[in-house]
Design a protein around this motif. Structure first.
Motif, PDB file in Angstrom:
ATOM      1  N   GLY A 179      -5.429   1.506   9.476  1.00 54.80           N
ATOM      2  CA  GLY A 179      -3.720   2.266   8.514  1.00 54.80           C
ATOM      3  C   GLY A 179      -4.209   3.289   8.548  1.00 54.80           C
ATOM      4  O   GLY A 179      -5.266   3.821   8.621  1.00 54.80           O
ATOM      5  N   ASP A 180      -3.359   4.136   7.479  1.00 53.51           N
ATOM      6  CA  ASP A 180      -3.369   5.492   7.055  1.00 53.51           C
ATOM      7  C   ASP A 180      -3.582   5.683   6.327  1.00 53.51           C
ATOM      8  O   ASP A 180      -3.900   5.186   4.861  1.00 53.51           O
ATOM      9  N   LEU A 181      -4.114   6.927   5.501  1.00 52.22           N
ATOM     10  CA  LEU A 181      -4.461   7.180   4.539  1.00 52.22           C
ATOM     11  C   LEU A 181      -3.681   8.974   3.936  1.00 52.22           C
ATOM     12  O   LEU A 181      -3.965   9.544   4.738  1.00 52.22           O
ATOM     13  N   ILE A 192      -1.397   4.150   0.728  1.00 51.86           N
ATOM     14  CA  ILE A 192      -1.895   4.085   2.042  1.00 51.86           C
ATOM     15  C   ILE A 192      -0.740   3.502   2.465  1.00 51.86           C
ATOM     16  O   ILE A 192       0.195   2.438   2.255  1.00 51.86           O
ATOM     17  N   GLU A 193      -0.966   3.498   3.610  1.00 54.65           N
ATOM     18  CA  GLU A 193       0.299   2.663   4.457  1.00 54.65           C
ATOM     19  C   GLU A 193       0.144   2.216   5.864  1.00 54.65           C
ATOM     20  O   GLU A 193      -1.637   2.444   6.209  1.00 54.65           O
ATOM     21  N   ASP A 194       0.789   0.853   6.354  1.00 57.19           N
ATOM     22  CA  ASP A 194       0.643   0.447   8.029  1.00 57.19           C
ATOM     23  C   ASP A 194      -0.820  -0.308   7.699  1.00 57.19           C
ATOM     24  O   ASP A 194      -1.919   0.266   8.787  1.00 57.19           O
ATOM     25  N   LEU A 195      -1.064  -0.689   7.028  1.00 60.14           N
ATOM     26  CA  LEU A 195      -2.189  -1.466   7.131  1.00 60.14           C
ATOM     27  C   LEU A 195      -1.886  -2.788   8.056  1.00 60.14           C
ATOM     28  O   LEU A 195      -1.172  -3.030   7.580  1.00 60.14           O
ATOM     29  N   VAL A 196      -2.822  -2.831   8.896  1.00 56.45           N
ATOM     30  CA  VAL A 196      -2.665  -3.954  10.114  1.00 56.45           C
ATOM     31  C   VAL A 196      -3.657  -4.392  10.400  1.00 56.45           C
ATOM     32  O   VAL A 196      -4.852  -3.646  10.965  1.00 56.45           O
ATOM     33  N   THR A 225      -3.424   8.165  -8.794  1.00 56.12           N
ATOM     34  CA  THR A 225      -1.961   7.902  -8.655  1.00 56.12           C
ATOM     35  C   THR A 225      -2.105   7.083  -7.057  1.00 56.12           C
ATOM     36  O   THR A 225      -1.961   8.382  -6.036  1.00 56.12           O
ATOM     37  N   VAL A 226      -3.122   5.692  -7.010  1.00 52.55           N
ATOM     38  CA  VAL A 226      -2.907   5.740  -5.237  1.00 52.55           C
ATOM     39  C   VAL A 226      -1.656   4.597  -5.098  1.00 52.55           C
ATOM     40  O   VAL A 226      -1.662   3.390  -5.858  1.00 52.55           O
ATOM     41  N   PHE A 227      -0.884   5.017  -4.021  1.00 53.10           N
ATOM     42  CA  PHE A 227       0.219   3.627  -3.503  1.00 53.10           C
ATOM     43  C   PHE A 227       0.269   3.346  -2.638  1.00 53.10           C
ATOM     44  O   PHE A 227      -0.411   4.011  -1.721  1.00 53.10           O
TER      45      PHE A 227
END
Length: 257
Positions: A179-181, A192-196, A225-227
Motif C-alpha cells: 500500500g501507499d502512504l 493511505i491508498e491502494d492497499l492490496v 488526520t489520517v484517511f
C-alpha cells in the motif's frame, strides 16, 4: 448531521486530495471550479487523467468542459469533492452518458497500533505483484492499460513531500500485501491508498500489517488526520470500519467510457 469538527476534518482532507492531485499531475488545466489533471505518460489511467471539481462550478457546462479537456483520451472521468456540487452536477452528467460511483473518505479515529511489521520498498519490488493484481481485477483490459496502472506509481512520488510504498512479506521474502502512504506533516494530514493483498496471500493478515505500519508511521510524522478512500458499495469499507476508520465524506466519481 455533520458536526463542526467533522466539517473541519473534511475540509482538511479535501484540501489534501486537491493538492496531491495537482502536484502529481504532469500538467494541469484550470477552469472555473476546478482543473484537469493530466499525464500523457499514463494516458490510459483515469486516476492520472481526469477533471477534479474542488470549488463552485457551473453544472450545465461541466460535460462540455470535460469533453474539451479530456478530448484526446478514450475515457471521461469527472470527480467532484463537495456533496451539494455533486448533486447539482448529477443530472447534466447523467444526460451526457456518465455513470456515478461514490468513494467514501474515511478518517482513522481508533487507537494508533503499537506494532507494524511492513517495510518500505521501491517500485521494482512491486512491479510483479502489481501486474498480477491488476490482471486479476481487470481481466478484460489489454497490456497497455495494465502497464499504465502499474507504472503510474512513479508519478505518486510527486504528490507529497513524503511518499512511501510499504509492503508486508511472507516467510520466504515474497511481497504479500502492499500500500501507499502519503505524508504532509506541515498540515498534519496523511493518506493511505491502494492497499492490496496478493491472491496467494489472502486472509493471512498481511493487509493488516501494512495498514498498522502506515498508521504508526503517520503518527510518528505528527499527522493527526489520517484517511483513506473506499468504494461505498464494496466490502473493504466494512473491514476498514472494524479497524477504526469512520466515513467523513465522499468523492463523487462520474465516468464514461
Amino acid at each position: 448531521m455533520t458536526t463542526a469538527p467533522q466539517a473541519d476534518e473534511l475540509r482538511r482532507i479535501h484540501a489534501f486530495v486537491s493538492a496531491f492531485t495537482r502536484r502529481q499531475a504532469a500538467r494541469t488545466v484550470p477552469f472555473p471550479g476546478g482543473f484537469a489533471a493530466l499525464d500523457d505518460a499514463y494516458a490510459l489511467s483515469r486516476g492520472d487523467n481526469h477533471v477534479l471539481v474542488d470549488g463552485p462550478t457551473d453544472p450545465r457546462t461541466l460535460p462540455e468542459v470535460a469533453d474539451r479537456l479530456l478530448g484526446h483520451l478514450p475515457h471521461r472521468a469527472v470527480y467532484v469533492l463537495d456533496e451539494a456540487t455533486a448533486a447539482a452536477c448529477a443530472q447534466p452528467l447523467a444526460a451526457a452518458g456518465y455513470e456515478l460511483s461514490t468513494v467514501l473518505l474515511m478518517r482513522h479515529t481508533g487507537p494508533v497500533p503499537e506494532l507494524g511489521g511492513a517495510r518500505e520498498v521501491d517500485l521494482p519490488a512491486l512491479r510483479g505483484p502489481l501486474t498480477e493484481s491488476w490482471r486479476r481485477f481487470l481481466p478484460d483490459e489489454g497490456d497497455e492499460v495494465i502497464r499504465d496502472l502499474v507504472e503510474r506509481r512513479t508519478a505518486r512520488r510527486r504528490g507529497a513531500d513524503d511518499v512511501r510504498f510499504l509492503a508486508s512479506h511472507d516467510e520466504w521474502g515474497e511481497v504479500a500485501a502492499w500500500g501507499d502512504l502519503y505524508l504532509d506533516p506541515a498540515s498534519g494530514t496523511a493518506q493511505i491508498e491502494d492497499l492490496v493483498t496478493a491472491a496467494t496471500h489472502l486472509r493471512q493478515g498481511h493487509a493488516g500489517v501494512v495498514l498498522d505500519t502506515a498508521l504508526r508511521m503517520a503518527a510518528e510524522a505528527g499527522c493527526t488526520t489520517v484517511f483513506l478512500s473506499a468504494l461505498a458499495d464494496d466490502w473493504p469499507r466494512h473491514w476498514y470500519e472494524r479497524r477504526g476508520f469512520t466515513p467523513v465524506g465522499s468523492v463523487h466519481c462520474f465516468e464514461r467510457a
